[in-house]
Scaffold this motif. Structure first.
Motif, PDB file in Angstrom:
ATOM      1  N   ALA A 138       0.833  -1.208   0.000  1.00 41.10           N
ATOM      2  CA  ALA A 138       0.000   0.000   0.000  1.00 41.10           C
ATOM      3  C   ALA A 138       0.865   1.254   0.000  1.00 41.10           C
ATOM      4  N   ASP A 139       1.941   1.244   0.776  1.00 32.39           N
ATOM      5  CA  ASP A 139       2.843   2.396   0.843  1.00 32.39           C
ATOM      6  C   ASP A 139       3.441   2.699  -0.534  1.00 32.39           C
ATOM      7  N   LEU A 140       3.908   1.670  -1.214  1.00 30.38           N
ATOM      8  CA  LEU A 140       4.543   1.876  -2.520  1.00 30.38           C
ATOM      9  C   LEU A 140       3.510   2.366  -3.536  1.00 30.38           C
ATOM     10  N   TRP A 141       2.333   1.765  -3.478  1.00 25.84           N
ATOM     11  CA  TRP A 141       1.258   2.135  -4.408  1.00 25.84           C
ATOM     12  C   TRP A 141       0.817   3.589  -4.184  1.00 25.84           C
ATOM     13  N   LEU A 142       0.701   3.992  -2.925  1.00 27.46           N
ATOM     14  CA  LEU A 142       0.328   5.384  -2.625  1.00 27.46           C
ATOM     15  C   LEU A 142       1.387   6.346  -3.156  1.00 27.46           C
ATOM     16  N   ARG A 143       2.668   6.023  -2.900  1.00 19.76           N
ATOM     17  CA  ARG A 143       3.737   6.920  -3.340  1.00 19.76           C
ATOM     18  C   ARG A 143       3.901   6.917  -4.864  1.00 19.76           C
ATOM     19  N   ALA A 144       3.372   5.882  -5.537  1.00 14.59           N
ATOM     20  CA  ALA A 144       3.397   5.851  -7.008  1.00 14.59           C
ATOM     21  C   ALA A 144       2.225   6.650  -7.586  1.00 14.59           C
ATOM     22  N   GLY A 145       1.379   7.215  -6.703  1.00 16.22           N
ATOM     23  CA  GLY A 145       0.269   8.035  -7.174  1.00 16.22           C
ATOM     24  C   GLY A 145      -1.062   7.309  -7.230  1.00 16.22           C
ATOM     25  N   LEU A 204       7.366  -5.146 -15.676  1.00 15.08           N
ATOM     26  CA  LEU A 204       7.469  -3.935 -14.847  1.00 15.08           C
ATOM     27  C   LEU A 204       7.934  -2.749 -15.687  1.00 15.08           C
ATOM     28  N   ALA A 205       8.898  -2.980 -16.578  1.00 20.20           N
ATOM     29  CA  ALA A 205       9.401  -1.884 -17.404  1.00 20.20           C
ATOM     30  C   ALA A 205       8.299  -1.360 -18.324  1.00 20.20           C
ATOM     31  N   ALA A 206       7.446  -2.255 -18.825  1.00 13.80           N
ATOM     32  CA  ALA A 206       6.405  -1.853 -19.771  1.00 13.80           C
ATOM     33  C   ALA A 206       5.179  -1.260 -19.071  1.00 13.80           C
ATOM     34  N   GLN A 207       4.808  -1.779 -17.913  1.00 18.52           N
ATOM     35  CA  GLN A 207       3.537  -1.411 -17.290  1.00 18.52           C
ATOM     36  C   GLN A 207       3.674  -0.630 -16.010  1.00 18.52           C
ATOM     37  N   GLY A 208       4.870  -0.598 -15.443  1.00 19.70           N
ATOM     38  CA  GLY A 208       5.049  -0.034 -14.106  1.00 19.70           C
ATOM     39  C   GLY A 208       4.737  -1.078 -13.059  1.00 19.70           C
ATOM     40  N   GLY A 209       5.177  -0.790 -11.819  1.00 21.14           N
ATOM     41  CA  GLY A 209       4.898  -1.708 -10.732  1.00 21.14           C
ATOM     42  C   GLY A 209       6.159  -2.185 -10.040  1.00 21.14           C
ATOM     43  N   ALA A 210       5.991  -3.223  -9.223  1.00 25.82           N
ATOM     44  CA  ALA A 210       7.094  -3.726  -8.408  1.00 25.82           C
ATOM     45  C   ALA A 210       6.837  -5.179  -8.057  1.00 25.82           C
ATOM     46  N   ALA A 211       7.887  -5.864  -7.624  1.00 28.68           N
ATOM     47  CA  ALA A 211       7.761  -7.246  -7.154  1.00 28.68           C
ATOM     48  C   ALA A 211       8.510  -7.400  -5.842  1.00 28.68           C
ATOM     49  N   LEU A 212       7.956  -8.202  -4.944  1.00 25.37           N
ATOM     50  CA  LEU A 212       8.626  -8.524  -3.679  1.00 25.37           C
ATOM     51  C   LEU A 212       8.756 -10.044  -3.621  1.00 25.37           C
ATOM     52  N   ILE A 213      10.006 -10.494  -3.637  1.00 23.52           N
ATOM     53  CA  ILE A 213      10.286 -11.936  -3.660  1.00 23.52           C
ATOM     54  C   ILE A 213      10.973 -12.310  -2.350  1.00 23.52           C
ATOM     55  N   ALA A 246      13.544  -6.929  -3.866  1.00 21.82           N
ATOM     56  CA  ALA A 246      12.500  -6.144  -4.537  1.00 21.82           C
ATOM     57  C   ALA A 246      12.957  -5.804  -5.942  1.00 21.82           C
ATOM     58  N   LEU A 247      12.006  -5.799  -6.853  1.00 25.85           N
ATOM     59  CA  LEU A 247      12.245  -5.361  -8.229  1.00 25.85           C
ATOM     60  C   LEU A 247      11.263  -4.235  -8.486  1.00 25.85           C
ATOM     61  N   THR A 248      11.736  -3.137  -9.075  1.00 27.28           N
ATOM     62  CA  THR A 248      10.814  -2.035  -9.355  1.00 27.28           C
ATOM     63  C   THR A 248      10.973  -1.563 -10.794  1.00 27.28           C
ATOM     64  N   ALA A 249       9.877  -1.032 -11.342  1.00 27.35           N
ATOM     65  CA  ALA A 249       9.959  -0.357 -12.633  1.00 27.35           C
ATOM     66  C   ALA A 249      10.894   0.833 -12.464  1.00 27.35           C
ATOM     67  N   PRO A 250      11.702   1.115 -13.489  1.00 25.03           N
ATOM     68  CA  PRO A 250      12.695   2.185 -13.365  1.00 25.03           C
ATOM     69  C   PRO A 250      12.104   3.524 -12.923  1.00 25.03           C
ATOM     70  N   ASN A 251      10.856   3.810 -13.271  1.00 22.64           N
ATOM     71  CA  ASN A 251      10.287   5.111 -12.914  1.00 22.64           C
ATOM     72  C   ASN A 251       9.397   5.048 -11.670  1.00 22.64           C
ATOM     73  N   TRP A 252       9.470   3.946 -10.912  1.00 24.29           N
ATOM     74  CA  TRP A 252       8.677   3.843  -9.682  1.00 24.29           C
ATOM     75  C   TRP A 252       9.508   4.263  -8.478  1.00 24.29           C
ATOM     76  N   PRO A 253       8.815   4.641  -7.356  1.00 21.96           N
ATOM     77  CA  PRO A 253       9.551   5.059  -6.158  1.00 21.96           C
ATOM     78  C   PRO A 253      10.340   3.909  -5.533  1.00 21.96           C
ATOM     79  N   ALA A 254      11.237   4.261  -4.609  1.00 20.45           N
ATOM     80  CA  ALA A 254      12.033   3.256  -3.886  1.00 20.45           C
ATOM     81  C   ALA A 254      11.134   2.487  -2.926  1.00 20.45           C
ATOM     82  N   PRO A 255      11.278   1.164  -2.856  1.00 23.05           N
ATOM     83  CA  PRO A 255      10.447   0.361  -1.956  1.00 23.05           C
ATOM     84  C   PRO A 255      10.919   0.467  -0.509  1.00 23.05           C
ATOM     85  N   ALA A 256       9.996   0.390   0.444  1.00 26.06           N
ATOM     86  CA  ALA A 256      10.356   0.428   1.864  1.00 26.06           C
ATOM     87  C   ALA A 256      11.139  -0.829   2.235  1.00 26.06           C
ATOM     88  N   GLY A 257      12.053  -0.679   3.193  1.00 26.62           N
ATOM     89  CA  GLY A 257      12.770  -1.835   3.721  1.00 26.62           C
ATOM     90  C   GLY A 257      14.100  -2.121   3.058  1.00 26.62           C
TER      91      GLY A 257
END
Ligand code: SAH
Length: 334
Positions: free
Chosen positions: A63-70, A201-210, A317-328
């Protein structure tokens, strides 16, 4: 022999020794299709089954990452959700974020009919056989706990040989076949999925937590493990009746996921502590009776202590290049 073991034996009799990854894929598919393996009565226990705190903190992370992504319309995807416990705990927290429930839909990637049924009892979602089949129309937030460790590995023996399984007088036994590559393990399925995540992630935006047990850097030579009733078992005996896993190569996942940015891996204990597990445990203990409070404390230790799951298990964590930094992942800039 079970009919599944007879099928494997007939395959080996007809085609020769079976390469380890083919063996592991067939055995785990049979294993998961037929049972709910978690908990005291089962074969093993995972972090979300140890404590609600695990899924709750991941829900806060999402939720934190999604909120900060707008707060975009997005899709939350879990790979191998087991009983659905992690996601049920996560959604209880994430759904408090303004707009989350209306903007984020749930997709579950699960091949086991038994576990799909368990998940359907707790979650409203769409189900898919593979991540590749999940629609690509919006940013994707991907969660995977103890999913990658179940994917089939190859064991390269380094002398032009590789691990296989053959028939012996007493059943199935380890053998070698001509192979390739330097000595070590590889997990082609994991690499393929990580590459797909990176491109998505690069095409659509978003992040992954593994989150999984495994290593970064030096590779494993023989990490294949079978668990039955919480004890280690022979991975080649009684196929389809034990959970087969191997250490996850986080470096290989991060490399394959380019152009997505990779954060970590950080030890699970560090990650959960940064997300506030101690405060959450204190809050739960404050309103619990003595026995329950002791259980919460024991779960906290089990999830975070270096001698338990705190170090062997890691978060990447994996993030789209234009997404915010993930917590933790504060100390692990990509
Ligand atoms: N994440 C859960 C369950 C981990 S067990 C937890 O932490 O408790 C592994 C999960 O991955 C199970 O749900 C299993 O059915 C699923 N699984 C294993 N191999 C899979 C594959 N190739 N595709 C999709 N799901 C798979």
């Amino acid at each position: 022999m079970t009919s599944f073991a007879e099928k494997l034996a007939a395959d080996i009799a007809a085609n020769g020794p079976m390469r380890l990854d083919h063996w592991m894929a067939a055995c785990n598919a049979a294993y998961y299709a037929a049972r709910d393996p978690f908990g005291q009565a089962g074969d093993f226990i995972t972090s979300p089954e140890i404590s609600q705190m695990f899924g709750e903190l991941i829900g806060g992370w999402v939720a934190d990452l999604w909120l900060r992504a707008g707060s975009p319309p997005a899709r939350l995807v879990e790979l191998g959700p087991g009983r659905g416990t992690l996601m049920a705990d996560a959604l209880r927290v994430a759904s408090r974020a303004p707009g989350f429930e209306d903007s984020v839909s749930l997709a579950l990637v699960e091949t086991s009919p038994t576990l799909r049924a368990a998940q359907a009892g707790r979650l409203k979602a769409n189900w898919y056989d593979a991540l590749e089949n999940v629609p690509t129309d919006r940013p994707t937030l991907i969660i995977a706990n103890e999913f990658f460790d179940a994917l089939p590995i190859r064991q390269h023996l380094g002398d032009g040989q590789e691990r296989a399984i053959t028939l012996s007088d007493v059943g199935f036994a380890a053998a070698t076949i001509p192979g390739e590559g330097p000595a070590g393990e590889s997990c082609p399925a994991a690499t393929r999925i990580a590459a797909h995540i990176g491109a998505r992630l690069a095409a659509q935006g978003g992040a992954a937590l593994i989150i999984d047990y495994g290593y970064a850097g030096t590779g494993a030579l023989d990490s294949l493990q079978a668990l039955r009733h919480h004890a280690s078992a022979d991975p080649f005996a009684d196929p389809g009746t034990a959970d087969l896993t191997a250490h996850v190569d986080f470096t290989a996942l991060a490399t394959a996921a380019a152009p997505a940015l990779a954060w970590g891996p950080v030890p699970q204990g560090v990650f959960l502590t940064r997300l506030g597990i101690e405060a959450r445990a204190a809050m739960l203990k404050a309103r619990a009776d003595r026995a329950t409070a002791a259980g919460i404390e024991a779960a906290l230790v089990r999830l975070t202590a270096p001698t338990a799951m705190g170090v062997l298990f890691k978060a990447l964590a994996l993030t789209a290049p234009n997404w915010p930094a993930p917590a933790g992942f504060e100390s692990s800039q990509p």
